[in-house]
Design an enzyme around this catalytic site. Structure first.
Site, PDB file in Angstrom:
ATOM      1  N   SER A 148      63.137  36.236  64.455  1.00 39.40           N
ATOM      2  CA  SER A 148      63.867  37.493  64.217  1.00 39.40           C
ATOM      3  C   SER A 148      64.288  38.062  65.567  1.00 39.40           C
ATOM      4  CB  SER A 148      62.956  38.504  63.521  1.00 39.40           C
ATOM      5  OG  SER A 148      63.537  39.798  63.533  1.00 39.40           O
ATOM      6  N   TYR A 161      54.724  42.961  63.173  1.00 42.26           N
ATOM      7  CA  TYR A 161      55.738  41.981  62.736  1.00 42.26           C
ATOM      8  C   TYR A 161      56.514  41.474  63.958  1.00 42.26           C
ATOM      9  CZ  TYR A 161      60.093  40.350  60.494  1.00 42.26           C
ATOM     10  OH  TYR A 161      61.188  39.620  60.108  1.00 42.26           O
TER      11      TYR A 161
HETATM   12  N1  LIG Z   1      66.354  40.281  56.173  1.00 37.96           N
HETATM   13  C1  LIG Z   1      66.368  40.517  57.465  1.00 37.96           C
HETATM   14  O1  LIG Z   1      66.964  41.517  57.936  1.00 37.96           O
HETATM   15  C2  LIG Z   1      65.677  39.576  58.415  1.00 37.96           C
HETATM   16  C3  LIG Z   1      65.947  39.714  59.788  1.00 37.96           C
HETATM   17  C4  LIG Z   1      65.333  38.864  60.685  1.00 37.96           C
HETATM   18  C5  LIG Z   1      64.475  37.884  60.243  1.00 37.96           C
HETATM   19  N2  LIG Z   1      64.222  37.763  58.915  1.00 37.96           N
HETATM   20  C6  LIG Z   1      63.310  36.696  58.505  1.00 37.96           C
HETATM   21  O2  LIG Z   1      63.965  35.852  57.571  1.00 37.96           O
HETATM   22  C7  LIG Z   1      62.996  35.241  56.724  1.00 37.96           C
HETATM   23  C8  LIG Z   1      63.400  35.397  55.271  1.00 37.96           C
HETATM   24  O3  LIG Z   1      63.560  36.762  54.988  1.00 37.96           O
HETATM   25  P1  LIG Z   1      64.530  37.301  53.835  1.00 37.96           P
HETATM   26  O4  LIG Z   1      65.189  38.491  54.392  1.00 37.96           O
HETATM   27  O5  LIG Z   1      65.339  36.209  53.272  1.00 37.96           O
HETATM   28  O6  LIG Z   1      63.433  37.791  52.779  1.00 37.96           O
HETATM   29  P2  LIG Z   1      63.435  37.866  51.186  1.00 37.96           P
HETATM   30  O7  LIG Z   1      64.797  37.917  50.635  1.00 37.96           O
HETATM   31  O8  LIG Z   1      62.462  38.949  50.833  1.00 37.96           O
HETATM   32  O9  LIG Z   1      62.787  36.451  50.783  1.00 37.96           O
HETATM   33  C9  LIG Z   1      61.491  36.134  51.191  1.00 37.96           C
HETATM   34  C10 LIG Z   1      61.106  34.799  50.591  1.00 37.96           C
HETATM   35  O10 LIG Z   1      59.810  34.433  51.065  1.00 37.96           O
HETATM   36  C11 LIG Z   1      58.915  34.244  49.944  1.00 37.96           C
HETATM   37  N3  LIG Z   1      57.583  34.624  50.393  1.00 37.96           N
HETATM   38  C12 LIG Z   1      57.136  35.825  50.844  1.00 37.96           C
HETATM   39  N4  LIG Z   1      55.840  35.752  51.200  1.00 37.96           N
HETATM   40  C13 LIG Z   1      55.451  34.456  50.983  1.00 37.96           C
HETATM   41  C14 LIG Z   1      54.246  33.733  51.165  1.00 37.96           C
HETATM   42  N5  LIG Z   1      53.124  34.312  51.637  1.00 37.96           N
HETATM   43  N6  LIG Z   1      54.212  32.431  50.829  1.00 37.96           N
HETATM   44  C15 LIG Z   1      55.318  31.813  50.364  1.00 37.96           C
HETATM   45  N7  LIG Z   1      56.495  32.426  50.175  1.00 37.96           N
HETATM   46  C16 LIG Z   1      56.553  33.749  50.476  1.00 37.96           C
HETATM   47  C17 LIG Z   1      59.532  35.093  48.827  1.00 37.96           C
HETATM   48  O11 LIG Z   1      59.198  34.671  47.524  1.00 37.96           O
HETATM   49  P3  LIG Z   1      57.853  35.144  46.730  1.00 37.96           P
HETATM   50  O12 LIG Z   1      57.894  36.625  46.689  1.00 37.96           O
HETATM   51  O13 LIG Z   1      57.960  34.468  45.403  1.00 37.96           O
HETATM   52  O14 LIG Z   1      56.714  34.606  47.528  1.00 37.96           O
HETATM   53  C18 LIG Z   1      61.012  34.825  49.088  1.00 37.96           C
HETATM   54  O15 LIG Z   1      61.379  33.553  48.597  1.00 37.96           O
HETATM   55  C19 LIG Z   1      61.652  35.852  57.105  1.00 37.96           C
HETATM   56  O16 LIG Z   1      61.028  35.004  58.033  1.00 37.96           O
HETATM   57  C20 LIG Z   1      62.047  37.147  57.803  1.00 37.96           C
HETATM   58  O17 LIG Z   1      61.069  37.564  58.720  1.00 37.96           O
HETATM   59  C21 LIG Z   1      64.799  38.580  57.989  1.00 37.96           C
END
Ligand SMILES: NC(=O)c1ccc[n+]([C@@H]2O[C@H](COP(=O)([O-])OP(=O)(O)OC[C@H]3O[C@@H](n4cnc5c(N)ncnc54)[C@H](OP(=O)(O)O)[C@@H]3O)[C@@H](O)[C@H]2O)c1
Length: 259
Positions: A148, A161
């Site tokens: 991130s 985080y």
């Molecule tokens: N969105 C942003 O602004 C942003 C920015 C920078 C980095 N990121 C990073 O991008 C990645 C994905 O984020 P996203 O924004 O796509 O989030 P998201 O839409 O909330 O999706 C998160 C995914 O991870 C799964 N998950 C959560 N906890 C888990 C666990 N303990 N074991 C297995 N699966 C798990 C969720 O499914 P379940 O609930 O079914 O487990 C879901 O499939 C993360 O690493 C996040 O830190 C996001």
């Protein structure tokens, strides 16, 4: 080699954690379009079934494995079910992460640290480790860790985080150095703010959303589909000489706001 063969994933098997929605699902779509067989893993089977239905539309084979990536047994099961179904693992995308605590670092509980560390850092290592034998046996592979921008710039109220994401950037370098001799390239993608469920509390709040947008020269948050193409580069032979890198995909946010 042509541009299309460089980005072709035909015959490859990709394991994508957190692949049921958001950034992980977008990456899965991209890999499926490029010809890979897809394994998506997250905790809830319902979300996986929904995600798989969408990804299958491209004609790809999709396996779903309900997995908590912080849990050793579940992670071993993810690797063994993938091997039973597809017989190989070529690409691992460590994308599932968590942030159960918003607030100042000084005031956080140890349980917040443990939870975030268990999933965001140790979980990434565990999934990679469980899939490593197959990649070695195949003579190479790709590991992509989703970090991130907050691994470089501290996110206010998101200190633990942010620390975990800085650790992912170093984890990527350590893995890359150790696995170079196995022809396994390890790289990270560091998104800025992306419109997903994860960031919903930020973009649904008008005041917060406005404050965020002002920090981004591009003037908006990213769509999850804007991350998939970078992941495809890192998963394909186009990136065979790229390792240990973190690519920031942040609309220029790392540069600071434009005047
Ligand atoms: N969105 C942003 O602004 C942003 C920015 C920078 C980095 N990121 C990073 O991008 C990645 C994905 O984020 P996203 O924004 O796509 O989030 P998201 O839409 O909330 O999706 C998160 C995914 O991870 C799964 N998950 C959560 N906890 C888990 C666990 N303990 N074991 C297995 N699966 C798990 C969720 O499914 P379940 O609930 O079914 O487990 C879901 O499939 C993360 O690493 C996040 O830190 C996001």
């Amino acid at each position: 080699m042509t541009a299309s063969t460089q980005f072709d994933l035909t015959g490859k098997v990709a394991v994508i954690t957190g692949g049921s929605r958001g950034i992980g699902k977008s990456i899965a779509h991209c890999f499926a379009d490029a010809g890979a067989s897809i394994v998506i893993a997250s905790r809830k089977q319902e979300g996986l079934d929904k995600g798989a239905k969408e990804i299958e539309k491209s004609g790809a084979s999709v396996l779903t494995v309900a997995t908590h990536t912080g849990n050793d047994e579940a992670v071993q099961m993810l690797a063994s079910k993938t091997m039973d179904t597809f017989g190989a693992i070529d690409i691992v995308v460590n994308n599932a992460a968590t942030n159960p605590y918003f607030g100042p670092l000084f005031g956080s509980d140890e349980s917040h640290w443990d939870k975030i560390w268990q999933v965001n850092v140790k979980g990434y290592y565990k999934v990679a480790n469980a899939c490593l034998k197959s990649m070695r046996d195949r003579g190479g592979g790709k590991i992509i860790n989703v970090a991130s921008i907050l691994g470089k710039i501290p996110g206010s109220g998101m200190g633990i985080y942010s620390i975990s994401k800085a650790a992912v950037i170093m984890l990527t370098k350590v893995m890359a150095q150790e696995l170079a001799q196995d022809n396994i390239q390890v790289n990270a993608i560091a998104p800025g703010f992306v419109k997903t469920d994860f960031s919903r509390a930020l973009w649904q709040n008008e005041r917060l959303h406005g404050a965020i947008i002002r920090q981004i020269p591009k003037g908006r948050m990213a769509d999850p589909d804007e991350i998939g193409g970078i992941a495809l580069y890192l998963a394909s032979s186009a990136s065979d000489y790229t390792t240990g890198e973190t690519i920031f995909v942040d609309g220029g946010q790392s540069l600071g706001p434009s005047i």
